[in-house]
Design a protein around this motif. Structure first.
Motif, short mmCIF file in Angstrom:
data_model
loop_
_atom_site.label_atom_id
_atom_site.label_comp_id
_atom_site.label_asym_id
_atom_site.label_seq_id
_atom_site.Cartn_x
_atom_site.Cartn_y
_atom_site.Cartn_z
N GLN A 267 0.83 -1.61 0.48
CA GLN A 267 0.05 -0.05 0.09
C GLN A 267 0.91 1.57 -0.09
OE1 GLN A 267 -2.91 0.61 2.87
NE2 GLN A 267 -4.24 1.25 2.20
N ARG A 270 -1.29 7.76 1.12
CA ARG A 270 -0.42 9.72 1.43
C ARG A 270 -1.86 10.33 1.13
NH1 ARG A 270 -2.29 5.60 -3.15
NH2 ARG A 270 -3.60 7.17 -4.38
N ASP A 272 -4.82 12.88 -0.88
CA ASP A 272 -4.87 12.93 -2.20
C ASP A 272 -5.08 13.92 -2.69
OD1 ASP A 272 -6.74 10.78 -1.93
OD2 ASP A 272 -8.37 11.47 -0.71
N ASP A 351 1.19 11.79 -11.55
CA ASP A 351 1.07 10.30 -12.20
C ASP A 351 2.40 9.74 -11.59
OD1 ASP A 351 0.78 7.78 -12.84
OD2 ASP A 351 0.35 8.04 -14.77
N ARG A 353 4.60 6.01 -9.82
CA ARG A 353 4.73 5.22 -9.01
C ARG A 353 5.90 4.63 -8.25
NH1 ARG A 353 7.82 1.21 -12.77
NH2 ARG A 353 6.92 -1.24 -12.82
N MET A 382 3.44 -0.10 -7.90
CA MET A 382 2.09 0.25 -7.55
C MET A 382 2.67 0.96 -8.15
SD MET A 382 -0.09 1.04 -4.11
CE MET A 382 0.21 -0.81 -4.03
N SER A 383 1.08 1.86 -9.11
CA SER A 383 1.02 3.16 -9.39
C SER A 383 0.07 4.04 -8.39
CB SER A 383 0.39 3.33 -10.69
OG SER A 383 1.26 3.13 -12.16
N PHE A 384 -0.21 5.28 -8.14
CA PHE A 384 -1.15 6.46 -7.10
C PHE A 384 -0.50 7.50 -8.07
CE2 PHE A 384 3.06 6.00 -5.34
CZ PHE A 384 3.35 7.47 -4.89
N ARG A 385 -1.74 7.95 -7.93
CA ARG A 385 -1.78 9.89 -8.14
C ARG A 385 -2.12 10.63 -6.70
NH1 ARG A 385 -3.43 4.88 -11.48
NH2 ARG A 385 -1.77 5.09 -13.50
N GLU A 648 -9.17 8.73 -9.77
CA GLU A 648 -8.94 7.48 -9.35
C GLU A 648 -10.52 6.65 -9.14
OE1 GLU A 648 -5.17 5.87 -8.71
OE2 GLU A 648 -5.30 6.90 -7.51
N THR A 736 -7.12 0.84 -10.60
CA THR A 736 -5.50 1.21 -10.72
C THR A 736 -5.71 -0.38 -10.29
OG1 THR A 736 -5.23 3.00 -11.46
CG2 THR A 736 -3.16 2.12 -10.08
N ASP A 738 -4.42 -2.11 -6.59
CA ASP A 738 -3.44 -1.61 -5.48
C ASP A 738 -3.04 -2.55 -4.62
OD1 ASP A 738 -5.58 -2.51 -4.38
OD2 ASP A 738 -6.80 -0.85 -3.65
#
Length: 818
Positions: A267, A270, A272, A351, A353, A382-385, A648, A736, A738
């Motif tokens: 995980q 972070r 938003d 974007d 990672r 893991m990609s996250f935005r 997302e 995406t 997680d």
């Protein structure tokens, strides 16, 4: 009892192809024949060709091999539903050997279908039981195969273990609903040999009750899974509700209880949003089993460029939290430089990672399959935005005293560079005894333009006598147009008269006349609150419902709460559990127009700071404001501003799109036809009509259909505007991964035992599968007799062809053609 017979086809050629050939031949014969009969009187002119064509068609249709299939039930059949977990954790092989072995999912399906040498459970039970096979993961269970299906079981069990969550409760609930509906509607049939004639109504009721009881004990749901539940309500509660009424719940554990060797990112914690000139601070949750002491490299990338990195060597199995922080300002500036001229952005999406790298072989020589096999590589990144806000959010706090809750909330958001906070304190005991209205700091907003500057309002115990009708109208207008209102009640009973009169339609609670402040108790999330991200106090604990409840139960209890009741249509997201079974709403919410209102029954969340400072308190209130208010328009140009409710989404979610349209003179346009276009890879994949929300402000909104996985860009099309004029766009991401599903993949025997016990069933491991099969057999006291009549080889088909040709010959003779 005879079930509805069916016709099947056993020929080597597809039935559709054979039917087409037969019809073509029949029409050809008729066309050729009609040249001879066209001069004959009716009905000979058309009846003779029709008889000859029908006979030819029947002869050719023999190639399809039609079979009359009859299924007869004697006695009462038991019903067994096999529910197969198709989530990603079922792709594990539970093997550290060099040779590849079967996955858990494949082992589960092989138990059902069997092998040529050893018949599976379905073939062994199909003659005495009704059988359903379903698959589930994160969504609604899908039926794969049922008794009587023409398609073979093997062809129906081509599954891929790719679900991103496991919702064990969904399988239990869906099957229980079906069985209960059958019992209540009387679809369950008694034994064919049972006597059914009773004279008295009492005897009839007793027979019906016995029949229902018999049906209940003759149904079983077999859940085939490793037991990891990470989405939805508690499966134990679901099993308990249905275990004594509709079916027994049996669990079959697939896999080993030992966690396989693996490293990965479970995980990314972070926020938003982050200020465009601030730091992004968070934590990487790194999972490690069987590889203690192995040096690992962690890094975070933005568009392929490393923006943060660190090297660790975890020596404890399980999860390790690794903090990270880095400046986002250079990233935001680079993205803004790439923006189209004339388009401004109030939020820039980063974007990102997170990647985990294993050590080189020279640093760790025992890097081989037998000792350090990393069996799941899909969780190595893991990609996250994160949305970097270039516009400060504005918060207005209204209160009648400087109580602890107000002080801490003001300090919390005033220190955050992404927020601009205005505090208005007025009333007896404050520096401002009487409210001052205007557009300046410390004043209650006096106009719609002044209050519209804020994104959210926190309303405390303000003196009710100083709120006039204009203030109430402005508050209603603020929320209905998309603003967020948080009402924090206290012990001074100042909000009650205001809520009972002027704000009764806005605040989602009512006050019982005979009760005021009552003693507090443990806080418990409930309903939607059990699953809403706002209620996750420690996301590192995952999304398991039991863990979420446990987090809230450990919070300091409020000393007092206001006794309230939720209004019709409102949702209670949390309650206070007092001594005994008494409970009172603590957090109540509902939508009001385009906005949302939260009501808190006490003002003591500041007590969560004890020994923890901002760890829980700050996180919770940031999540509250994120949930209560709409995000700002993320992009705008000279004519249009647009934004979405999130960046997302999960697959199947709907995105709320909001648009503000204005003409060349800057005046709002409230009479245009506006569409949102979802674009993927420069191709429009969906068109979403937007409805007019507020003509005076030129605002429109609409929801997309359920979204499929992918990356999309939203464009706007409006009547009266050229396509090149509306340049503002905004991106969204759907589906995406997680990796919450892969956080723990070892067999959870205790969870499966609890589910089985709650459902009045038993737990079995796949190693004792034969024992489970033997215990399913007594569910049935009947049997199924199936028979096939080969129509194409029967004398019925032959005599039908002969009858058609004979009739044709007799009619030809009568018409004078013979």
């Amino acid at each position: 009892m005879d079930l509805f017979p069916t016709i099947r086809f056993a020929g080597e050629m597809p039935a559709g192809v054979v039917l087409a050939i037969a019809l073509a031949a029949a029409f050809a014969v008729m066309w050729y024949y009609v040249r001879e009969t066209r001069t004959l009187a009716t009905p000979y002119s058309y009846l003779l060709p029709a008889l000859r064509g029908a006979a030819v068609a029947l002869v050719i249709f023999i190639l399809a091999g039609p079979v009359w299939h009859r299924r007869q039930v004697i006695g009462t059949l038991g019903k067994v539903t096999f529910a197969i977990d198709a989530s990603a954790s079922m792709s594990v092989t539970d093997s550290t050997n060099f040779e590849p072995s079967e996955s858990r999912l494949r082992r589960a399906t092989r138990l059902l279908e069997g092998t040529p040498e050893n018949p599976g459970w379905v073939p062994q039970l199909s003659e005495t039981h009704e059988i359903d096979v379903i698959a589930y993961s994160s969504g609604t269970p899908v039926r794969l195969w049922s008794s009587g299906d023409e398609e073979s079981l093997t062809a129906s069990l081509h599954l891929i273990a790719d679900g991103n969550r496991s919702n064990l409760a969904s399988a239990i609930t869906s099957m229980a609903t079906e069985v209960n509906s059958e019992v209540l509607s009387g679809d369950a049939k008694p034994s064919a040999n049972a006597e059914s004639d009773h004279d008295s109504s009492d005897e009839s009721e007793t027979a019906n009750a016995a029949e229902n009881s018999q049906t209940q004990t003759r149904s079983a749901l077999v859940i085939m899974t490793e037991g990891r539940h990470n989405l939805g309500p508690s499966p134990v509660d679901a099993a308990r509700r249905v275990g004594s009424t509709a079916m027994q719940v049996v669990t079959l554990g697939i896999g080993s209880e030992d966690e396989p060797s693996d490293i990965g990112i479970s995980q990314v914690l972070r926020p938003d949003t982050v200020a465009a000139d601030g730091k992004l601070t968070g934590k990487l949750i790194v999972k490690q089993f069987g590889m203690s002491g192995r040096p690992l490299g962690l890094r975070i990338e933005h568009r392929g460029e490393t923006v943060w990195q660190q090297r660790i060597a975890p020596d404890v199995e399980g999860d390790t939290e690794v903090p990270f922080d880095f400046d986002v300002e250079p990233l935001v500036k680079a993205l803004q430089n790439e923006s189209i001229r004339g388009v401004s952005r109030s939020a820039v999406v980063l974007d990102l990672r997170a990647v985990i790298d294993g050590a080189p072989e020279s640093d760790h020589p025992r890097n081989d399959l037998a000792t350090n096999q990393n069996i799941m590589t899909q969780n190595n990144s893991m990609s996250f935005r994160v949305a970097a806000s270039t516009r400060d959010r504005r918060l207005l706090i209204l209160d009648g005293s400087s109580r602890w809750e107000t002080r801490y909330l003001h300090n919390l958001f005033d220190r955050d560079p992404a927020w601009q906070v205005d505090l208005v304190l007025y009333g007896p005991g404050t520096d401002t005894a009487t409210v001052q209205r205007g557009d300046q700091a410390g004043q209650f907003p006096a106009t719609g333009e002044a209050i519209a500057k804020y994104d959210a309002i926190i309303l405390g115990e303000v003196p009710a006598e100083q709120i006039n009708s204009t203030d109430v109208m402005l508050l209603r207008q603020f929320v209905s147009r998309g603003g967020g209102l948080v009402v924090v009640d206290g012990r001074y009973d100042r909000l009650r008269p205001l809520v009972q009169t002027q704000l009764s339609d806005l605040v989602p609670v009512t006050y019982p006349n005979d009760t005021g402040v009552i003693d507090g108790g443990k806080l418990e999330p409930r309903g939607v609150g059990l699953e809403h991200p706002m209620m996750l106090l420690r996301p590192s604990a995952g999304t398991d419902i039991g863990e979420v409840v446990d987090q809230w139960n450990r919070l300091p209890e409020p000393i007092y709460v206001n006794k309230v009741e939720a209004q019709a249509g409102a949702e209670v997201w949390a309650q206070v559990r007092q001594r005994g079974d008494d409970a009172s709403p603590w957090l109540v919410t509902r939508l009001y127009g385009a906005g949302r209102v939260f009501y808190f029954a006490s003002d003591q969340t500041w007590r969560w700071r004890y020994k923890l400072a901002d760890e829980l308190h700050a996180r919770f209130w940031n999540q509250v404001l994120s949930a209560v208010m709409q995000p700002p328009y993320s992009a705008s140009d000279s004519f249009v501003a647009l934004g979405t409710d999130r960046v997302e989404y999960e697959v199947g979610d709907r995105s709320l799109i909001r648009v503000r349209l204005q003409g060349p003179s800057g005046k709002p346009l409230g009479d245009a036809t506006v569409d949102a276009l979802l674009v993927a890879e420069e191709r429009v994949v969906a068109t979403v009509p937007l409805s007019l929300e507020n003509p005076a402000r030129g605002t429109y909104q609409g929801q997309t259909p359920p979204l499929e996985q992918g990356e999309f860009e939203i464009h706007i099309r409006a009547s009266g505007f050229d396509a090149s004029a509306l340049q503002a766009t905004t991106p969204i991401w759907v589906g995406t991964p997680d990796h919450a599903e892969l956080r723990r993949v070892g067999l959870d025997k205790n969870a499966l035992v609890q589910i089985a016990q709650a459902g009045k069933g038993r737990y079995y491991h796949e190693s004792s599968a034969e024992e489970l099969l033997e215990n399913l057999k007594p569910l049935s006291s009947g049997s199924v007799i199936e028979s096939d009549v080969l129509i194409w080889q029967s004398f019925y088909w032959f005599w039908l062809v002969i009858a058609l040709l004979t009739a044709e010959w007799l009619l030809r003779k009568r018409a004078g053609l013979v």
